[in-house]
Design a protein around this motif. Structure first.
Motif, short mmCIF file in Angstrom:
data_model
loop_
_atom_site.label_atom_id
_atom_site.label_comp_id
_atom_site.label_asym_id
_atom_site.label_seq_id
_atom_site.Cartn_x
_atom_site.Cartn_y
_atom_site.Cartn_z
N SER A 32 0.94 -1.51 0.31
CA SER A 32 -0.14 0.32 -0.35
C SER A 32 0.95 1.41 -0.30
N VAL A 33 0.33 2.39 0.11
CA VAL A 33 0.97 3.50 -0.26
C VAL A 33 0.40 4.84 -0.05
N SER A 34 0.99 5.65 1.13
CA SER A 34 -0.31 6.96 0.97
C SER A 34 0.72 8.01 0.74
N THR A 35 0.29 8.87 -0.22
CA THR A 35 0.98 10.38 -0.25
C THR A 35 0.63 11.38 1.06
N THR A 36 1.75 12.77 0.46
CA THR A 36 1.83 13.43 1.37
C THR A 36 1.75 14.79 0.15
N ASP A 37 0.83 16.03 -0.29
CA ASP A 37 0.53 16.86 -1.40
C ASP A 37 1.57 17.32 -0.96
N GLU A 38 2.38 18.43 -1.67
CA GLU A 38 3.78 19.34 -1.76
C GLU A 38 2.46 20.55 -1.60
N GLY A 44 6.99 17.52 -1.65
CA GLY A 44 5.63 15.91 -1.72
C GLY A 44 6.69 14.87 -1.32
N SER A 45 5.48 13.72 -1.23
CA SER A 45 7.05 12.31 -0.42
C SER A 45 5.59 11.09 -0.86
N ILE A 46 6.17 9.91 -1.02
CA ILE A 46 5.30 9.13 -1.57
C ILE A 46 5.87 8.13 0.14
N SER A 47 4.89 7.29 0.99
CA SER A 47 5.52 6.14 1.71
C SER A 47 4.16 4.92 1.30
N MET A 48 5.06 3.61 1.27
CA MET A 48 5.32 2.01 1.09
C MET A 48 5.33 1.49 2.27
N THR A 49 4.37 0.67 2.10
CA THR A 49 4.29 -0.04 3.84
C THR A 49 3.70 -1.50 2.41
N VAL A 50 4.75 -2.32 3.46
CA VAL A 50 4.29 -4.24 2.82
C VAL A 50 4.00 -4.62 3.97
N THR A 71 10.64 4.25 -17.74
CA THR A 71 12.14 4.86 -17.58
C THR A 71 12.40 5.45 -16.12
N PRO A 72 12.75 4.38 -15.27
CA PRO A 72 12.82 4.62 -13.47
C PRO A 72 12.51 6.45 -13.45
N ILE A 73 12.53 6.77 -12.45
CA ILE A 73 12.90 8.06 -11.66
C ILE A 73 13.70 7.66 -10.45
N ALA A 74 13.25 7.05 -9.79
CA ALA A 74 14.10 6.60 -8.83
C ALA A 74 13.94 5.36 -8.12
N GLN A 75 14.45 4.89 -7.04
CA GLN A 75 14.92 3.29 -6.69
C GLN A 75 15.06 3.23 -5.17
N THR A 76 15.15 2.83 -4.24
CA THR A 76 14.83 2.95 -2.63
C THR A 76 14.67 1.61 -2.17
N SER A 77 15.52 1.42 -1.22
CA SER A 77 14.73 0.05 -0.13
C SER A 77 14.11 0.90 0.95
N ALA A 78 14.43 1.93 1.23
CA ALA A 78 13.96 2.61 2.24
C ALA A 78 12.09 3.31 2.11
N ASP A 79 11.24 3.30 2.73
CA ASP A 79 10.18 3.30 2.79
C ASP A 79 9.35 4.60 1.34
N THR A 80 10.03 5.55 1.81
CA THR A 80 9.55 6.73 1.40
C THR A 80 10.10 7.63 0.06
N PHE A 81 9.25 7.74 -0.48
CA PHE A 81 10.30 8.84 -1.83
C PHE A 81 9.84 10.19 -0.68
N SER A 82 11.39 11.11 -1.59
CA SER A 82 11.00 12.27 -0.29
C SER A 82 10.99 13.29 -1.41
N ASN A 83 10.68 14.93 -1.41
CA ASN A 83 10.67 15.93 -2.17
C ASN A 83 10.84 15.44 -3.88
N LEU A 84 9.29 16.11 -4.10
CA LEU A 84 8.75 14.58 -5.09
C LEU A 84 8.02 16.28 -5.41
N GLY A 85 7.53 16.45 -6.39
CA GLY A 85 7.35 17.56 -7.35
C GLY A 85 5.39 17.56 -7.54
#
Length: 100
Positions: A32-38, A44-50, A71-85
């Motif tokens: 599941s994902v949850s978003t925080t609008d900028e 902005g950010s997207i948080s993921m939970t598995v 084409t991916p713009i980012a990859q992580t093993s953390a549970d959040t993508f931050s600094n998103l427009g």
């Protein structure tokens, strides 16, 4: 007495066992994902939970910005993508076990 014949069967059996481990299916998992609008440009950010992953497996996340889902713009093993427009994003979760 020919000892090569039993050795050949042993090698074939070992190769068969190895092939069974290589193609093993990992458990399905819940994602599941949850978003925080900028509120300001680019915060902005997207948080993921598995849940329900295979024991010992790791999860990595890949982020795409629509409409480009090739084409991916980012990859992580953390549970959040931050600094998103602002925009529409696709998050892909991949479960891996070991070095495979």
């Amino acid at each position: 007495m020919n000892t090569i014949f039993p050795l050949k069967h042993c090698i074939l059996f070992c190769l068969f066992l190895i092939s069974q481990f290589v193609y093993a299916q990992l458990d399905d998992f819940n994602f599941s994902v949850s978003t925080t609008d900028e509120s300001c440009a680019g915060n902005g950010s997207i948080s993921m939970t598995v849940t329900g992953t295979t024991s010992g497996a790791s999860i990595s996340y890949i982020l795409f910005l629509y409409p480009d889902t090739d084409t991916p713009i980012a990859q992580t093993s953390a549970d959040t993508f931050s600094n998103l427009g602002g925009g529409s994003y696709l998050v892909q979760a991949i479960q891996t076990l070991g070095e495979l």
